[in-house]
Design an enzyme around this catalytic site. Structure first.
Site, short mmCIF file in Angstrom:
data_model
loop_
_atom_site.label_atom_id
_atom_site.label_comp_id
_atom_site.label_asym_id
_atom_site.label_seq_id
_atom_site.Cartn_x
_atom_site.Cartn_y
_atom_site.Cartn_z
N GLY A 116 41.56 45.59 114.08
CA GLY A 116 41.33 44.15 114.13
C GLY A 116 41.87 43.46 112.90
N GLY A 118 40.76 42.80 109.88
CA GLY A 118 40.60 43.47 108.59
C GLY A 118 41.60 44.61 108.43
N ASP A 141 36.51 40.96 120.61
CA ASP A 141 36.27 39.54 120.35
C ASP A 141 37.44 38.64 120.76
OD1 ASP A 141 33.98 40.49 119.11
OD2 ASP A 141 34.88 40.49 117.12
N GLY A 184 31.21 38.57 119.69
CA GLY A 184 32.39 37.71 119.54
C GLY A 184 32.61 37.17 118.15
#
Ligand code: F6P
Length: 362
Positions: A116, A118, A141, A184
């Site tokens: 994701g 990060g 999300d 989310g």
């Protein structure tokens, strides 16, 4: 085939999402078909920090994992090598140089980093330090910019929709209000899509702060027309006008803040405002489990195959992305540090309103 790419490392970082294994499988198969060896690194970048946290992945090792949730490589959302949490008085340590060293020791030529925002930000930093890599966007999300979809989102929405269907039955039987909390983070994609697909009466998303007096009015209107139950879908990041999201835990050290608890807050307030019996349910990590939908398997497979193609073509520091109907490459620098939220003029919001769904502001 590029002569310079013979050995590709692959890792999965951040929270798991259905489809991670499908990407790993695609990378291994596409790599093998291009005469590349694929090395699986365990638990995100820990596989480059700690010794012996890697293994060779051959096509036989990924047989049967297309339909399996989770990740055979393991993952972590606490493993930023640039700020690695170590239990010493010195605090966080920078292990990035060690990662680069291990990359060379393992004789890797390139990396596929599946994660994701990060994890992709870490990938971009390594790319700037000279590691040839491609990122693959993952998250239930759906909040990564520059791609219409991340894999995992469709599976999470399908699960939440099924849960809403089940809750409809019991809400109707007991003439109750049921508040369903979905994940989310700071984006309302899961709430909006599952709410519309599940025929919710109210959808609360972080992008549209809510006023529960208006929501209570809508519930009373439904009662007046004979629908004596209501389903409210609340994104975990939903917040009242002028208020903040509800936290389970504040950020601490390497841990980001944990959202959660909005359903219980909304449940209590709606019960008081409407006088109706109200219940709440938190779907939580159930949304991350299960078998990926066919859409997510397709997306994950296309992402994995394209990531290998890009590496072989010498296109690094990019993320594969879905720009329907195509899979494209987007520079990672355009992705990091940004969050894709639901745009105010999005047609699904208009469709929801046209269905009579309250978004908490009317
Ligand atoms: O980013 C995916 C996600 O599932 C979010 O929806 C949620 O807020 C978070 O991860 C939960 O993280 P953890 O697994 O650390 O509880």
């Amino acid at each position: 085939m590029s002569a310079s790419i013979r050995r590709i490392g692959v890792l999965t970082g951040g929270g798991d999402a259905p489809g991670l294994n499908a990407v790993i499988r695609a990378v291994v198969k596409a790599g093998a078909n291009a005469n590349c060896e694929v090395i699986g690194l365990e638990d995100s970048f820990d596989g480059l920090i700690e010794p012996d946290r890697w293994r060779r992945l051959e096509p036989k090792d990924v047989t049967g994992i297309l339909r399996v949730g989770g990740t055979i490589l393991g993952t972590t959302n606490r493993g930023n090598p640039f700020l690695y949490p170590v239990k010493t008085s010195a605090g966080a340590k920078d292990y990035s140089a060690r990662c680069v060293e291990t990359f060379h020791q393992l004789q890797l030529d390139a990396l596929v980093v599946i994660g994701g925002d990060g994890t992709l930000a870490i990938a971009h930093r390594f790319a700037q330090m000279g590691l040839p890599l491609v990122g693959v966007p993952k998250t239930i999300d759906n909040d990564i910019v520059e791609t219409t979809n991340t894999f995992g989102f469709d599976t999470a929405v399908s699960f939440a929709t099924d849960a809403i269907d089940r809750l409809h039955v019991t809400a109707e039987a007991h003439h109750r209000v049921i508040v369903v909390e979905v994940m989310g983070r700071y984006a309302g994609w899961i709430a909006l899509y599952s709410g519309v697909a599940g025929g919710a009466d109210v959808i609360l998303i972080p992008e549209i702060p809510y006023d529960l007096d208006l929501v209570a009015r809508r519930i009373r209107e439904r009662d007046a027309m004979g629908a004596r139950f209501s389903i409210v879908v609340a994104a975990e990041g939903a917040r009242p006008i002028g208020g903040k999201p509800v936290l389970l835990k504040a950020a601490q050290g390497e841990f980001v803040e944990r959202l959660g608890g909005v359903a219980a807050v909304v449940e209590a307030q709606l019960e008081t405002l409407t006088g109706k019996e109200t219940r709440s349910v938190v779907l939580g990590h159930l949304q991350r489990g299960g078998t990926p939908t066919s859409f997510d398997r397709m997306l994950a497979t296309r992402f994995g195959a394209r990531a290998v193609e890009l590496l072989l073509a010498g296109t690094y520091d990019h993320m594969v992305a879905f720009h329907p109907p195509d899979i494209v490459a987007v520079p990672l620098e355009k992705v990091v540090g940004r969050t894709r939220t639901v745009p105010p003029d999005f047609d699904v919001l208009r469709a929801a309103r046209a269905m009579g769904i309250s978004l908490g502001d009317t």
